[in-house]
Each structure stands twice: as structure tokens, then as C-alpha cells.
Write a protein that holds these residues in place. Structure first.
Motif, PDB file in Angstrom:
ATOM      1  N   ASN A  65     -31.398  36.098 -62.656  1.00  0.00           N
ATOM      2  CA  ASN A  65     -31.150  37.456 -63.313  1.00  0.00           C
ATOM      3  C   ASN A  65     -30.868  38.526 -62.360  1.00  0.00           C
ATOM      4  OD1 ASN A  65     -33.953  37.527 -62.684  1.00  0.00           O
ATOM      5  ND2 ASN A  65     -34.514  37.765 -64.797  1.00  0.00           N
ATOM      6  N   ASN A  66     -31.159  38.419 -61.166  1.00  0.00           N
ATOM      7  CA  ASN A  66     -30.927  39.297 -60.077  1.00  0.00           C
ATOM      8  C   ASN A  66     -29.623  39.001 -59.568  1.00  0.00           C
ATOM      9  OD1 ASN A  66     -33.093  41.029 -60.427  1.00  0.00           O
ATOM     10  ND2 ASN A  66     -34.507  39.891 -59.420  1.00  0.00           N
ATOM     11  N   ASN A  67     -28.674  37.897 -60.065  1.00  0.00           N
ATOM     12  CA  ASN A  67     -27.604  37.651 -59.487  1.00  0.00           C
ATOM     13  C   ASN A  67     -27.638  37.208 -57.796  1.00  0.00           C
ATOM     14  OD1 ASN A  67     -24.776  37.168 -60.059  1.00  0.00           O
ATOM     15  ND2 ASN A  67     -24.056  39.218 -58.814  1.00  0.00           N
ATOM     16  N   ARG A  68     -28.705  36.575 -57.525  1.00  0.00           N
ATOM     17  CA  ARG A  68     -29.067  35.811 -56.215  1.00  0.00           C
ATOM     18  C   ARG A  68     -28.566  34.551 -56.578  1.00  0.00           C
ATOM     19  NH1 ARG A  68     -33.899  39.292 -55.356  1.00  0.00           N
ATOM     20  NH2 ARG A  68     -35.008  37.563 -56.341  1.00  0.00           N
ATOM     21  N   ARG A  69     -27.821  33.810 -55.444  1.00  0.00           N
ATOM     22  CA  ARG A  69     -27.500  32.332 -55.386  1.00  0.00           C
ATOM     23  C   ARG A  69     -28.816  31.433 -54.788  1.00  0.00           C
ATOM     24  NH1 ARG A  69     -21.528  31.471 -53.254  1.00  0.00           N
ATOM     25  NH2 ARG A  69     -20.507  32.851 -54.947  1.00  0.00           N
ATOM     26  N   ARG A  70     -28.910  30.481 -55.454  1.00  0.00           N
ATOM     27  CA  ARG A  70     -29.989  29.525 -55.040  1.00  0.00           C
ATOM     28  C   ARG A  70     -29.625  27.966 -55.260  1.00  0.00           C
ATOM     29  NH1 ARG A  70     -34.793  32.437 -55.087  1.00  0.00           N
ATOM     30  NH2 ARG A  70     -34.872  34.419 -56.180  1.00  0.00           N
ATOM     31  N   ALA A  71     -30.178  27.220 -54.442  1.00  0.00           N
ATOM     32  CA  ALA A  71     -29.955  25.852 -54.460  1.00  0.00           C
ATOM     33  C   ALA A  71     -28.390  25.600 -54.333  1.00  0.00           C
ATOM     34  CB  ALA A  71     -30.476  25.250 -55.717  1.00  0.00           C
ATOM     35  N   PHE A  72     -27.653  26.322 -53.426  1.00  0.00           N
ATOM     36  CA  PHE A  72     -26.506  26.279 -52.955  1.00  0.00           C
ATOM     37  C   PHE A  72     -25.959  24.890 -52.603  1.00  0.00           C
ATOM     38  CE2 PHE A  72     -22.572  26.497 -50.529  1.00  0.00           C
ATOM     39  CZ  PHE A  72     -21.732  27.448 -51.138  1.00  0.00           C
ATOM     40  N   ARG A  73     -24.894  24.349 -52.884  1.00  0.00           N
ATOM     41  CA  ARG A  73     -24.649  22.943 -52.308  1.00  0.00           C
ATOM     42  C   ARG A  73     -22.948  22.824 -52.461  1.00  0.00           C
ATOM     43  NH1 ARG A  73     -27.391  18.163 -55.269  1.00  0.00           N
ATOM     44  NH2 ARG A  73     -29.025  19.363 -54.099  1.00  0.00           N
ATOM     45  N   GLU A  74     -22.395  22.268 -51.107  1.00  0.00           N
ATOM     46  CA  GLU A  74     -20.906  21.955 -51.142  1.00  0.00           C
ATOM     47  C   GLU A  74     -20.775  20.756 -50.905  1.00  0.00           C
ATOM     48  OE1 GLU A  74     -17.080  24.517 -50.133  1.00  0.00           O
ATOM     49  OE2 GLU A  74     -19.211  25.340 -50.084  1.00  0.00           O
ATOM     50  N   ILE A  75     -19.712  20.207 -51.576  1.00  0.00           N
ATOM     51  CA  ILE A  75     -19.185  18.837 -51.540  1.00  0.00           C
ATOM     52  C   ILE A  75     -17.822  18.844 -51.296  1.00  0.00           C
ATOM     53  CG2 ILE A  75     -19.271  16.520 -52.758  1.00  0.00           C
ATOM     54  CD1 ILE A  75     -21.482  17.718 -54.458  1.00  0.00           C
ATOM     55  N   ALA A  76     -17.214  18.322 -50.218  1.00  0.00           N
ATOM     56  CA  ALA A  76     -15.808  18.151 -50.142  1.00  0.00           C
ATOM     57  C   ALA A  76     -15.364  16.957 -51.116  1.00  0.00           C
ATOM     58  CB  ALA A  76     -15.612  17.482 -48.699  1.00  0.00           C
ATOM     59  N   PHE A  77     -14.072  17.073 -51.528  1.00  0.00           N
ATOM     60  CA  PHE A  77     -13.476  16.140 -52.386  1.00  0.00           C
ATOM     61  C   PHE A  77     -13.613  14.760 -51.877  1.00  0.00           C
ATOM     62  CE2 PHE A  77     -10.531  19.602 -54.618  1.00  0.00           C
ATOM     63  CZ  PHE A  77     -11.686  19.846 -55.202  1.00  0.00           C
ATOM     64  N   TRP A 108     -26.628  13.344 -48.583  1.00  0.00           N
ATOM     65  CA  TRP A 108     -27.891  13.316 -49.191  1.00  0.00           C
ATOM     66  C   TRP A 108     -28.235  14.579 -50.548  1.00  0.00           C
ATOM     67  CZ3 TRP A 108     -32.326  16.461 -49.859  1.00  0.00           C
ATOM     68  CH2 TRP A 108     -33.596  15.956 -50.270  1.00  0.00           C
ATOM     69  N   PRO A 109     -28.843  14.586 -51.510  1.00  0.00           N
ATOM     70  CA  PRO A 109     -29.415  13.064 -51.900  1.00  0.00           C
ATOM     71  C   PRO A 109     -28.432  12.266 -52.700  1.00  0.00           C
ATOM     72  CG  PRO A 109     -29.867  15.016 -53.456  1.00  0.00           C
ATOM     73  CD  PRO A 109     -29.181  15.709 -52.548  1.00  0.00           C
ATOM     74  N   GLY A 110     -26.932  12.524 -52.624  1.00  0.00           N
ATOM     75  CA  GLY A 110     -26.098  11.771 -53.227  1.00  0.00           C
ATOM     76  C   GLY A 110     -25.815  11.797 -54.662  1.00  0.00           C
ATOM     77  N   ARG A 111     -26.299  12.597 -55.416  1.00  0.00           N
ATOM     78  CA  ARG A 111     -26.378  12.841 -56.707  1.00  0.00           C
ATOM     79  C   ARG A 111     -26.492  14.299 -57.196  1.00  0.00           C
ATOM     80  NH1 ARG A 111     -27.843   9.122 -62.056  1.00  0.00           N
ATOM     81  NH2 ARG A 111     -26.113   7.962 -61.098  1.00  0.00           N
ATOM     82  N   LEU A 112     -25.578  14.878 -57.905  1.00  0.00           N
ATOM     83  CA  LEU A 112     -25.624  16.015 -58.360  1.00  0.00           C
ATOM     84  C   LEU A 112     -25.448  16.407 -59.911  1.00  0.00           C
ATOM     85  CD1 LEU A 112     -25.769  19.200 -58.146  1.00  0.00           C
ATOM     86  CD2 LEU A 112     -22.997  19.186 -57.781  1.00  0.00           C
ATOM     87  N   TYR A 113     -26.645  16.708 -60.421  1.00  0.00           N
ATOM     88  CA  TYR A 113     -26.601  17.024 -61.930  1.00  0.00           C
ATOM     89  C   TYR A 113     -25.915  18.610 -62.037  1.00  0.00           C
ATOM     90  CZ  TYR A 113     -29.413  12.919 -63.134  1.00  0.00           C
ATOM     91  OH  TYR A 113     -29.784  11.500 -63.030  1.00  0.00           O
TER      92      TYR A 113
END
Length: 209
Positions: A111-123, A154-159
Motif C-alpha cells: 500500500n506504499n506502492n513499493r515493489r516486492r518479490a520481483f521476478r523476470e521471465i523470458a518467453f 529456480w524455483p521453476g513455477r510461478l503462481y
């Protein structure tokens, strides 16, 4: 935080178009859970201990100066407040499908508009996009599903997101048709591939943090 929510509500998924792609945003109001109850209780315990610290007798805390008791108590209170705040904050989940950079970004914002748990995945690293549903809701016409993205790494799966079946179908179809079905990027095998992917991931993280 551990524990399964018993009264959790997920807001509808919002769709926003940005240059070169599309993002899906889902607000979430965290309801009651045993994990949340434990977290708040743990924070309150630290606050209580911090408030008691300056009033400890010499027999209970021998050799500790009064000023040190006040400082220690203040730190404990602040730590407890931080825990309670962290447990109670509302979270928005974001899934960005960037067609221009051929990547998927997933993160949460508080709620402070801060990003957390950022993850980037290439197609080219994605091996599957599908959804899972709660077996207890099989007979429910508005059953909730979770969007799952499998990828190399890793970890190979994103919910990624959770919502009603029709919402999940919309997000899943967009990723499959607009992103994964496009011409894949060149893949270089061996050490060169690992070095190139590492540079790409670091560059993207610095760009979007």
C-alpha cells in the motif's frame, strides 16, 4: 506467512495496456488466517516486551543502565510495530506481459506502492502456462483458479494470479496467443547461453526496480 486464508477476497483483475505489452493487476484483501493471527500476536508480544523493558527492576535485569533499557525497549516496540504493519498490509499482484522485450514480469506492490518479490521471465524460458483449481470447488460454477507459469530456472513455477475461471482463461489465452506463439528469441546453448541470460536478467532488474 503460513496458514490458509479462511476469509480472503480477491478483487477482479484489471487490464492495462502499456507500450509494447499489457499488464494484469489484481488487488487482494487478506482475510483471517492462522498465519496472520500468529504474525499479529508475535508483533504485539514484541510491543508489550518493549514497553515493559524500561520498568524492569535491577534484580530482573542486573547491570543494565536505565538509558539502555529505554533504547532497547524502543527498538523492540518499533520491531513489533513493523511486524504488525507488514502482516496487515494489503497487497496488489501484478503480471506484466511485455511483448516488446519478450518477457513476463511478476511482482507485488504494497500500500506504499513499493515493489516486492520481483521476478523476470523470458518467453523462451517458459515451458507451460496453465491454471489449477481447488478440488473442493469443482461443483461451483464460479470456482476460483490460480494461474501457473512453469519456466526454466529456480524455483521453476510461478503462481501469478488467482481469480474466477473466466478471468484466468482470459489471461492464459492472451499469454499463449500474443506472447508464446510469436517468433521465439535466439537460444545459444552452453556457457554462452548462461552468460547471455544472466546479463539480460541483471539488465532488466536494474531497469525495472
Amino acid at each position: 506467512m503460513s496458514g490458509q486464508p479462511t476469509d480472503s477476497k480477491s478483487k477482479s483483475i484489471q487490464i492495462e495496456d502499456f507500450e509494447g505489452g499489457r499488464r494484469f493487476i489484481q488487488g487482494r484483501v487478506i482475510g483471517f488466517s492462522f498465519g496472520k493471527l500468529f504474525g499479529i500476536s508475535f508483533g504485539v508480544l514484541w510491543i508489550g516486551l518493549g514497553l515493559m523493558m524500561p520498568f524492569l527492576s535491577e534484580a530482573t535485569a542486573p547491570g543494565i543502565a536505565p538509558m539502555l533499557k529505554i533504547v532497547t525497549g524502543s527498538v523492540m516496540v518499533l520491531f513489533g510495530v513493523f511486524i504488525v504493519y507488514a502482516v496487515r498490509r494489503n497487497i496488489g499482484r501484478v503480471l506484466e506481459v511485455d511483448l516488446a522485450n519478450r518477457s513476463i514480469r511478476a511482482f507485488v506492490i504494497d500500500n506504499n506502492n513499493r515493489r516486492r518479490a520481483f521476478r523476470e521471465i523470458a518467453f523462451q524460458n517458459i515451458t507451460g502456462v496453465f491454471s489449477e483449481f481447488d478440488e473442493s470447488e469443482l461443483q461451483n460454477t464460479n470456482c476460483s483458479e490460480s494461474l501457473i507459469i512453469n519456466y526454466r530456472g529456480w524455483p521453476g513455477r510461478l503462481y501469478a494470479l488467482s481469480g474466477r475461471s473466466e478471468q484466468m482463461a482470459m489471461v492464459r489465452d492472451f499469454i499463449l496467443t500474443e506472447a508464446l506463439h510469436r517468433q521465439p528469441a535466439l537460444i545459444v546453448d552452453g556457457v554462452d547461453s548462461f552468460i547471455a541470460h544472466t546479463k539480460w536478467a541483471l539488465k532488466q532488474r536494474m531497469k525495472w526496480q
